[in-house]
Design a protein around this motif. Structure first.
Motif, PDB file in Angstrom:
ATOM      1  N   GLY A  49      -6.157   5.596  10.013  1.00 40.01           N
ATOM      2  CA  GLY A  49      -4.915   4.863   9.834  1.00 40.01           C
ATOM      3  C   GLY A  49      -3.735   5.813   9.887  1.00 40.01           C
ATOM      4  O   GLY A  49      -3.847   6.950  10.354  1.00 40.01           O
ATOM      5  N   HIS A  50      -2.603   5.359   9.367  1.00 37.65           N
ATOM      6  CA  HIS A  50      -1.367   6.139   9.460  1.00 37.65           C
ATOM      7  C   HIS A  50      -0.741   6.273   8.085  1.00 37.65           C
ATOM      8  O   HIS A  50      -0.864   5.378   7.237  1.00 37.65           O
ATOM      9  CB  HIS A  50      -0.393   5.452  10.419  1.00 37.65           C
ATOM     10  CG  HIS A  50       0.749   6.312  10.838  1.00 37.65           C
ATOM     11  ND1 HIS A  50       1.975   6.293  10.197  1.00 37.65           N
ATOM     12  CD2 HIS A  50       0.855   7.232  11.829  1.00 37.65           C
ATOM     13  CE1 HIS A  50       2.774   7.164  10.781  1.00 37.65           C
ATOM     14  NE2 HIS A  50       2.130   7.746  11.775  1.00 37.65           N
ATOM     15  N   VAL A  51      -0.079   7.416   7.862  1.00 36.55           N
ATOM     16  CA  VAL A  51       0.516   7.665   6.546  1.00 36.55           C
ATOM     17  C   VAL A  51       1.539   6.606   6.158  1.00 36.55           C
ATOM     18  O   VAL A  51       1.777   6.367   4.969  1.00 36.55           O
ATOM     19  CB  VAL A  51       1.152   9.069   6.492  1.00 36.55           C
ATOM     20  CG1 VAL A  51       0.097  10.152   6.583  1.00 36.55           C
ATOM     21  CG2 VAL A  51       2.209   9.246   7.591  1.00 36.55           C
ATOM     22  N   SER A  52       2.154   5.949   7.151  1.00 39.69           N
ATOM     23  CA  SER A  52       3.139   4.910   6.845  1.00 39.69           C
ATOM     24  C   SER A  52       2.509   3.682   6.200  1.00 39.69           C
ATOM     25  O   SER A  52       3.215   2.844   5.632  1.00 39.69           O
ATOM     26  CB  SER A  52       3.895   4.494   8.116  1.00 39.69           C
ATOM     27  OG  SER A  52       3.005   3.981   9.101  1.00 39.69           O
ATOM     28  N   GLN A  53       1.175   3.568   6.246  1.00 37.06           N
ATOM     29  CA  GLN A  53       0.482   2.454   5.599  1.00 37.06           C
ATOM     30  C   GLN A  53       0.346   2.657   4.094  1.00 37.06           C
ATOM     31  O   GLN A  53       0.092   1.692   3.367  1.00 37.06           O
ATOM     32  CB  GLN A  53      -0.914   2.271   6.203  1.00 37.06           C
ATOM     33  CG  GLN A  53      -0.927   1.838   7.658  1.00 37.06           C
ATOM     34  CD  GLN A  53      -2.329   1.810   8.214  1.00 37.06           C
ATOM     35  OE1 GLN A  53      -2.745   2.702   8.951  1.00 37.06           O
ATOM     36  NE2 GLN A  53      -3.082   0.791   7.872  1.00 37.06           N
ATOM     37  N   ILE A  54       0.481   3.909   3.650  1.00 41.56           N
ATOM     38  CA  ILE A  54       0.326   4.214   2.224  1.00 41.56           C
ATOM     39  C   ILE A  54       1.508   5.078   1.757  1.00 41.56           C
ATOM     40  O   ILE A  54       1.333   6.246   1.412  1.00 41.56           O
ATOM     41  CB  ILE A  54      -1.024   4.908   1.936  1.00 41.56           C
ATOM     42  CG1 ILE A  54      -1.295   6.044   2.942  1.00 41.56           C
ATOM     43  CG2 ILE A  54      -2.163   3.894   1.993  1.00 41.56           C
ATOM     44  CD1 ILE A  54      -2.528   6.867   2.616  1.00 41.56           C
ATOM     45  N   PRO A  55       2.708   4.513   1.721  1.00 40.73           N
ATOM     46  CA  PRO A  55       3.894   5.316   1.401  1.00 40.73           C
ATOM     47  C   PRO A  55       3.982   5.753  -0.050  1.00 40.73           C
ATOM     48  O   PRO A  55       4.604   6.775  -0.353  1.00 40.73           O
ATOM     49  CB  PRO A  55       5.054   4.378   1.760  1.00 40.73           C
ATOM     50  CG  PRO A  55       4.487   2.998   1.608  1.00 40.73           C
ATOM     51  CD  PRO A  55       3.058   3.124   2.061  1.00 40.73           C
ATOM     52  N   SER A  56       3.366   5.001  -0.986  1.00 42.95           N
ATOM     53  CA  SER A  56       3.549   5.272  -2.411  1.00 42.95           C
ATOM     54  C   SER A  56       2.223   5.558  -3.108  1.00 42.95           C
ATOM     55  O   SER A  56       1.152   5.159  -2.624  1.00 42.95           O
ATOM     56  CB  SER A  56       4.227   4.079  -3.088  1.00 42.95           C
ATOM     57  OG  SER A  56       5.467   3.772  -2.470  1.00 42.95           O
ATOM     58  N   SER A  57       2.301   6.227  -4.243  1.00 46.70           N
ATOM     59  CA  SER A  57       1.117   6.525  -5.040  1.00 46.70           C
ATOM     60  C   SER A  57       0.361   5.246  -5.371  1.00 46.70           C
ATOM     61  O   SER A  57       0.951   4.245  -5.796  1.00 46.70           O
ATOM     62  CB  SER A  57       1.542   7.217  -6.337  1.00 46.70           C
ATOM     63  OG  SER A  57       0.456   7.360  -7.214  1.00 46.70           O
ATOM     64  N   GLY A  58      -0.948   5.272  -5.160  1.00 48.40           N
ATOM     65  CA  GLY A  58      -1.787   4.110  -5.447  1.00 48.40           C
ATOM     66  C   GLY A  58      -1.987   3.185  -4.269  1.00 48.40           C
ATOM     67  O   GLY A  58      -2.879   2.319  -4.295  1.00 48.40           O
ATOM     68  N   GLY A 147       1.208  12.135  11.721  1.00 50.82           N
ATOM     69  CA  GLY A 147       1.055  11.107  10.700  1.00 50.82           C
ATOM     70  C   GLY A 147      -0.255  10.359  10.795  1.00 50.82           C
ATOM     71  O   GLY A 147      -0.519   9.443  10.001  1.00 50.82           O
ATOM     72  N   LEU A 148      -1.107  10.738  11.754  1.00 51.79           N
ATOM     73  CA  LEU A 148      -2.393  10.074  11.940  1.00 51.79           C
ATOM     74  C   LEU A 148      -3.395  10.609  10.923  1.00 51.79           C
ATOM     75  O   LEU A 148      -3.537  11.814  10.753  1.00 51.79           O
ATOM     76  CB  LEU A 148      -2.924  10.303  13.353  1.00 51.79           C
ATOM     77  CG  LEU A 148      -2.027   9.850  14.511  1.00 51.79           C
ATOM     78  CD1 LEU A 148      -2.623  10.299  15.833  1.00 51.79           C
ATOM     79  CD2 LEU A 148      -1.830   8.332  14.488  1.00 51.79           C
ATOM     80  N   ILE A 149      -4.109   9.695  10.262  1.00 52.16           N
ATOM     81  CA  ILE A 149      -5.112  10.060   9.265  1.00 52.16           C
ATOM     82  C   ILE A 149      -6.494   9.951   9.904  1.00 52.16           C
ATOM     83  O   ILE A 149      -6.867   8.894  10.417  1.00 52.16           O
ATOM     84  CB  ILE A 149      -5.049   9.143   8.040  1.00 52.16           C
ATOM     85  CG1 ILE A 149      -3.646   9.131   7.428  1.00 52.16           C
ATOM     86  CG2 ILE A 149      -6.084   9.558   6.998  1.00 52.16           C
ATOM     87  CD1 ILE A 149      -3.449   8.057   6.369  1.00 52.16           C
ATOM     88  N   PHE A 150      -7.248  11.048   9.859  1.00 48.92           N
ATOM     89  CA  PHE A 150      -8.618  11.049  10.354  1.00 48.92           C
ATOM     90  C   PHE A 150      -9.565  11.308   9.192  1.00 48.92           C
ATOM     91  O   PHE A 150      -9.239  12.040   8.252  1.00 48.92           O
ATOM     92  CB  PHE A 150      -8.808  12.124  11.427  1.00 48.92           C
ATOM     93  CG  PHE A 150      -8.298  11.717  12.779  1.00 48.92           C
ATOM     94  CD1 PHE A 150      -9.179  11.318  13.773  1.00 48.92           C
ATOM     95  CD2 PHE A 150      -6.942  11.709  13.055  1.00 48.92           C
ATOM     96  CE1 PHE A 150      -8.723  10.918  15.023  1.00 48.92           C
ATOM     97  CE2 PHE A 150      -6.465  11.318  14.296  1.00 48.92           C
ATOM     98  CZ  PHE A 150      -7.355  10.918  15.288  1.00 48.92           C
ATOM     99  N   ILE A 151     -10.743  10.693   9.252  1.00 47.60           N
ATOM    100  CA  ILE A 151     -11.763  10.891   8.234  1.00 47.60           C
ATOM    101  C   ILE A 151     -13.062  11.331   8.883  1.00 47.60           C
ATOM    102  O   ILE A 151     -13.319  11.046  10.057  1.00 47.60           O
ATOM    103  CB  ILE A 151     -12.022   9.608   7.410  1.00 47.60           C
ATOM    104  CG1 ILE A 151     -12.434   8.440   8.324  1.00 47.60           C
ATOM    105  CG2 ILE A 151     -10.795   9.246   6.580  1.00 47.60           C
ATOM    106  CD1 ILE A 151     -12.864   7.178   7.573  1.00 47.60           C
ATOM    107  N   CYS A 152     -13.879  12.058   8.121  1.00 43.49           N
ATOM    108  CA  CYS A 152     -15.201  12.480   8.594  1.00 43.49           C
ATOM    109  C   CYS A 152     -16.168  12.428   7.424  1.00 43.49           C
ATOM    110  O   CYS A 152     -15.890  12.987   6.361  1.00 43.49           O
ATOM    111  CB  CYS A 152     -15.148  13.887   9.181  1.00 43.49           C
ATOM    112  SG  CYS A 152     -16.740  14.469   9.808  1.00 43.49           S
TER     113      CYS A 152
END
Length: 400
Positions: A49-58, A147-152
């Motif tokens: 996903g993208h960091v803009s999807q989770i702008p705030s803590s929680g 700003g792209l979030i990658f997971i492994c």
């Protein structure tokens, strides 16, 4: 004596003829599918996903594939982390909604509670010898590329160092750190995930199946016409930093490094973006000052694909649900200061690749129906399916 799973896979791979589509078993056999999940989906970096999807803590969202679910969230100190969506008590899913915001993560079954860093902070009525410190959520590796979030999900993930170094220039040019997610759509496809990925990687079907795409992208033309257009396009823009080519993808990836590819391709004359009539649909990205009539192909890992126009970026992600079902998720990104309804209209922004993906969904599902036939046999690949062949070469090596 029955073959072991390993021996069966080796026999299937050895029997596969290069230059042809895969044998039926690769699309239907459960042992093959389990080997794919283990050797591909659990080992490689996946776009989450993208960091803009989770702008705030929680703030959080979940990423699901096969039997796995991952929580991606913003911690109390602003870091991006990921945990398996799996309570350490008896295995219940913790986050049941696809996105939301929580001060802590509480399992709805027995109310075990975890802080945003995944540490167990509450577990009722446990024995005196119970150790909270070793019962936190399972950690999932996270990497930010712009700003792209990658997971492994591997304990020993492939390195992204070469990718970061080689792609530094286009990432800066297109403002990968200054984009936001404008829209995201999921397309559930009743077909094996490889049929979806293979379809994305070849443009042999573009002209007959995607008239909207074919009116904008030179790639839909014959190989000779496209290569001529690409050579002329590249020569006319040889000093433009957008025109670099990198290919460390699939079987060309360095050992221990995640695969990646970047290239710039021409649109048809008069087209500036992926839209109705090829007209601009959003403000220019990053440091760009003008349109050049091209689009960049960016591929990160075997399952995450990005198409970068000068005014917006498109992301494709393919994840399996089961051996005969997958999800194609499409994301649209714009410059972070762009205002919806003022600087861009969602319908105009998403039109081309929504109509194209809807068509692809039908194409892929019909492909699966044919592959399911007892009369199916692998067919010869065309000269416009060379990138698909690269994927198949890598896939066969990876499977065993």
């Amino acid at each position: 004596m029955a073959l072991t799973q390993s021996d069966k896979l080796k026999q299937l791979v050895a029997a596969q003829q290069r230059g042809y589509s895969l044998a039926q078993s690769f699309y239907k056999d459960l042992d093959v599918y389990q080997a794919e999940v283990k050797n591909i989906f659990l080992k490689h970096w996946l776009y989450a996903g993208h960091v803009s999807q989770i702008p705030s803590s929680g703030d959080y969202f979940t990423v699901d594939f096969d039997t796995e679910s991952v929580i991606v969230l913003r911690t109390a100190v602003g870091a991006v982390k990921a945990h398996l969506n799996l309570c350490r008590h008896r295995g219940s899913r913790i986050c049941l909604d696809q996105s939301g915001s929580q001060k802590s993560l509480t399992c709805p079954y027995h109310a075990w509670s975890y802080n945003l860093d995944g540490e167990l902070i509450s577990a009722r009525n446990m024995p005196d010898d119970f150790a909270r410190s070793v019962n936190g959520l399972h950690h999932v590796n996270v990497a930010l590329l712009g700003g792209l979030i990658f997971i492994c999900l591997s304990n020993t993930p492939l390195s992204l160092d070469s990718l970061r170094h080689d792609l530094k220039q286009p990432f800066k040019l297109f403002g990968m750190n200054s984009m936001k997610l404008a829209e995201q759509k999921s397309y559930r496809i009743l077909a094996n995930w490889k049929l979806a990925v293979e379809n994305y990687q070849e443009c042999y079907h573009c002209a007959p199946s995607h008239p909207e795409f074919a009116q904008i992208h030179a790639m839909a033309k014959s190989p000779k016409v496209f290569q001529t257009a690409k050579v002329n396009f590249s020569q006319a823009n040889q000093d433009n930093p957008k025109f670099m080519a990198l290919n460390r993808y699939f079987d060309l990836a360095e050992k221990g490094q995640e695969g990646y590819q970047y290239d710039r391709n021409p649109l048809l004359p008069g087209a500036l973006s992926g839209s109705v009539g090829g007209k601009p649909v959003a403000p220019l990205l990053g440091a760009l000052q003008e349109y050049d009539g091209g689009a960049s192909e960016l591929m990160i890992g075997p399952l995450s694909y990005f198409l970068i126009y000068d005014d917006h970026m498109l992301g494709y992600r393919f994840l399996p649900v089961s051996v005969d079902e997958c999800i194609c998720e499409v994301s649209w990104f714009v410059e972070e200061s762009a205002v919806q309804g003022q600087d861009y209209q969602l319908e105009q922004l998403t039109w081309l690749w929504d109509v194209t993906t809807q068509a692809d969904k039908s194409i892929i599902m019909n492909n699966q129906k044919g592959v399911d036939s007892r009369f199916y046999q692998p067919g010869r690949l065309s000269e416009m399916e060379s990138f698909q062949q690269s994927f198949l070469d890598w896939y066969l090596q990876t499977l065993v």
